[in-house]
Design a protein around this motif. Structure first.
Motif, PDB file in Angstrom:
ATOM      1  N   LEU A  95      17.916  51.778  21.344  1.00 52.79           N
ATOM      2  CA  LEU A  95      16.951  52.417  21.968  1.00 52.79           C
ATOM      3  C   LEU A  95      16.732  51.727  23.592  1.00 52.79           C
ATOM      4  O   LEU A  95      16.999  50.399  23.670  1.00 52.79           O
ATOM      5  CB  LEU A  95      15.459  52.255  21.383  1.00 52.79           C
ATOM      6  CG  LEU A  95      14.402  52.795  22.202  1.00 52.79           C
ATOM      7  CD1 LEU A  95      14.426  54.404  22.190  1.00 52.79           C
ATOM      8  CD2 LEU A  95      12.972  52.614  21.504  1.00 52.79           C
ATOM      9  N   GLY A  96      16.844  52.545  24.578  1.00 51.10           N
ATOM     10  CA  GLY A  96      16.733  51.994  26.158  1.00 51.10           C
ATOM     11  C   GLY A  96      18.012  51.624  26.672  1.00 51.10           C
ATOM     12  O   GLY A  96      18.082  51.321  27.897  1.00 51.10           O
ATOM     13  N   GLU A  97      19.014  51.592  25.740  1.00 52.30           N
ATOM     14  CA  GLU A  97      20.389  51.289  26.564  1.00 52.30           C
ATOM     15  C   GLU A  97      20.878  52.396  27.351  1.00 52.30           C
ATOM     16  O   GLU A  97      20.877  53.730  26.646  1.00 52.30           O
ATOM     17  CB  GLU A  97      21.439  50.985  25.320  1.00 52.30           C
ATOM     18  CG  GLU A  97      21.333  49.621  25.015  1.00 52.30           C
ATOM     19  CD  GLU A  97      22.682  49.151  23.992  1.00 52.30           C
ATOM     20  OE1 GLU A  97      23.472  48.581  24.507  1.00 52.30           O
ATOM     21  OE2 GLU A  97      22.549  49.511  23.040  1.00 52.30           O
ATOM     22  N   LYS A  98      21.592  52.472  28.318  1.00 56.59           N
ATOM     23  CA  LYS A  98      22.197  53.395  29.012  1.00 56.59           C
ATOM     24  C   LYS A  98      23.617  53.371  28.741  1.00 56.59           C
ATOM     25  O   LYS A  98      24.240  52.217  28.660  1.00 56.59           O
ATOM     26  CB  LYS A  98      22.257  53.005  30.581  1.00 56.59           C
ATOM     27  CG  LYS A  98      22.979  54.129  31.633  1.00 56.59           C
ATOM     28  CD  LYS A  98      22.747  53.572  32.852  1.00 56.59           C
ATOM     29  CE  LYS A  98      23.402  54.339  34.057  1.00 56.59           C
ATOM     30  NZ  LYS A  98      23.329  53.846  35.408  1.00 56.59           N
ATOM     31  N   ILE A  99      24.060  54.802  28.504  1.00 51.27           N
ATOM     32  CA  ILE A  99      25.591  54.944  27.994  1.00 51.27           C
ATOM     33  C   ILE A  99      26.071  55.880  28.891  1.00 51.27           C
ATOM     34  O   ILE A  99      25.370  56.638  29.449  1.00 51.27           O
ATOM     35  CB  ILE A  99      25.590  55.414  26.465  1.00 51.27           C
ATOM     36  CG1 ILE A  99      24.814  56.811  26.453  1.00 51.27           C
ATOM     37  CG2 ILE A  99      25.041  54.436  25.550  1.00 51.27           C
ATOM     38  CD1 ILE A  99      24.889  57.497  25.098  1.00 51.27           C
ATOM     39  N   ILE A 100      27.466  55.803  29.108  1.00 51.75           N
ATOM     40  CA  ILE A 100      28.354  56.540  30.042  1.00 51.75           C
ATOM     41  C   ILE A 100      29.295  57.475  29.101  1.00 51.75           C
ATOM     42  O   ILE A 100      29.746  56.729  28.189  1.00 51.75           O
ATOM     43  CB  ILE A 100      29.209  55.675  30.923  1.00 51.75           C
ATOM     44  CG1 ILE A 100      28.006  54.884  31.978  1.00 51.75           C
ATOM     45  CG2 ILE A 100      29.870  56.545  31.867  1.00 51.75           C
ATOM     46  CD1 ILE A 100      28.136  53.554  31.875  1.00 51.75           C
ATOM     47  N   ASP A 116      39.697  64.359  25.742  1.00 50.26           N
ATOM     48  CA  ASP A 116      39.326  63.293  25.107  1.00 50.26           C
ATOM     49  C   ASP A 116      37.931  62.687  25.589  1.00 50.26           C
ATOM     50  O   ASP A 116      37.884  63.001  26.907  1.00 50.26           O
ATOM     51  CB  ASP A 116      40.472  62.114  25.548  1.00 50.26           C
ATOM     52  CG  ASP A 116      41.734  62.122  24.803  1.00 50.26           C
ATOM     53  OD1 ASP A 116      41.546  62.422  23.411  1.00 50.26           O
ATOM     54  OD2 ASP A 116      42.896  61.858  25.215  1.00 50.26           O
ATOM     55  N   VAL A 117      37.354  61.846  24.939  1.00 50.37           N
ATOM     56  CA  VAL A 117      35.966  61.529  25.456  1.00 50.37           C
ATOM     57  C   VAL A 117      35.994  60.022  25.085  1.00 50.37           C
ATOM     58  O   VAL A 117      36.284  59.440  23.914  1.00 50.37           O
ATOM     59  CB  VAL A 117      34.745  62.233  24.713  1.00 50.37           C
ATOM     60  CG1 VAL A 117      33.516  61.680  25.241  1.00 50.37           C
ATOM     61  CG2 VAL A 117      35.209  63.630  25.124  1.00 50.37           C
ATOM     62  N   ALA A 118      35.280  59.171  26.085  1.00 46.36           N
ATOM     63  CA  ALA A 118      35.009  57.804  25.651  1.00 46.36           C
ATOM     64  C   ALA A 118      33.481  57.651  26.113  1.00 46.36           C
ATOM     65  O   ALA A 118      33.010  58.083  26.907  1.00 46.36           O
ATOM     66  CB  ALA A 118      35.821  56.917  26.660  1.00 46.36           C
ATOM     67  N   ILE A 119      32.730  57.092  25.048  1.00 44.98           N
ATOM     68  CA  ILE A 119      31.464  56.765  25.232  1.00 44.98           C
ATOM     69  C   ILE A 119      31.385  55.235  25.353  1.00 44.98           C
ATOM     70  O   ILE A 119      31.750  54.602  24.427  1.00 44.98           O
ATOM     71  CB  ILE A 119      30.491  57.387  24.160  1.00 44.98           C
ATOM     72  CG1 ILE A 119      30.474  58.777  24.102  1.00 44.98           C
ATOM     73  CG2 ILE A 119      29.094  56.979  24.429  1.00 44.98           C
ATOM     74  CD1 ILE A 119      30.013  59.761  22.799  1.00 44.98           C
ATOM     75  N   LYS A 120      30.699  54.719  26.260  1.00 41.98           N
ATOM     76  CA  LYS A 120      30.916  53.390  26.645  1.00 41.98           C
ATOM     77  C   LYS A 120      29.192  52.704  26.789  1.00 41.98           C
ATOM     78  O   LYS A 120      28.100  53.826  27.551  1.00 41.98           O
ATOM     79  CB  LYS A 120      31.401  53.112  27.975  1.00 41.98           C
ATOM     80  CG  LYS A 120      32.819  53.413  27.830  1.00 41.98           C
ATOM     81  CD  LYS A 120      33.550  53.181  28.951  1.00 41.98           C
ATOM     82  CE  LYS A 120      34.927  53.608  28.865  1.00 41.98           C
ATOM     83  NZ  LYS A 120      35.698  53.232  30.281  1.00 41.98           N
TER      84      LYS A 120
END
Length: 140
Positions: A95-100, A116-120
């Protein structure tokens, strides 16, 4: 209209509709063009599982939707329908983390597109990776 404007317009239509995509209504499209799309999202309560981390289904939805936005920026300019999707879950987001979310089109052929996808996390740590195959029909 630029690729970014086109994607943002399409994204707005999807997240303001009545479909499942509204779960991503806090996701912002950051860049789009040349078969790629990058988005950002802050993990909110609506995105969590019972353990308080980013739900795997939300992760899968991000892979599906952001890769589809990447596909919109190709000559194909058509999102098609999913044929196959595979996701590797590597670590949790809380909760509250920013993801890209970064998506790229590897190939868009006559009837299939491969993405393709990368979630970081914002520090670059990988949360998940995904591959997405879509059935598409080229418009003539």
């Amino acid at each position: 209209m630029s690729a970014l404007q086109t994607v943002r317009s399409y994204w707005k239509y999807l997240i303001e509709g009545k479909g499942f995509e509204t779960i991503l209504n806090t996701t912002q499209i950051v860049s789009a063009g040349e078969g790629k799309c990058t988005a950002e999202m802050v993990v909110r309560e609506q995105h969590l599982n019972a353990l308080g981390t980013l739900h795997g289904g939300c992760t899968a939805t991000l892979v599906d939707m952001i890769s589809s936005m990447a596909l919109v920026t190709t000559e194909q300019a058509n999102t098609g329908v999913s044929v196959d999707m595979s996701i590797s879950y590597l670590r949790a987001a809380t909760l509250g983390e920013k993801i890209i979310i970064e998506a790229k089109t590897n190939k868009s052929g006559k009837t299939l597109a491969f993405l393709d996808v990368a979630i970081k996390k914002s520090n670059g740590d990988l949360i998940a990776t995904g591959t997405h195959t879509k059935f598409v029909v080229k418009s003539n």
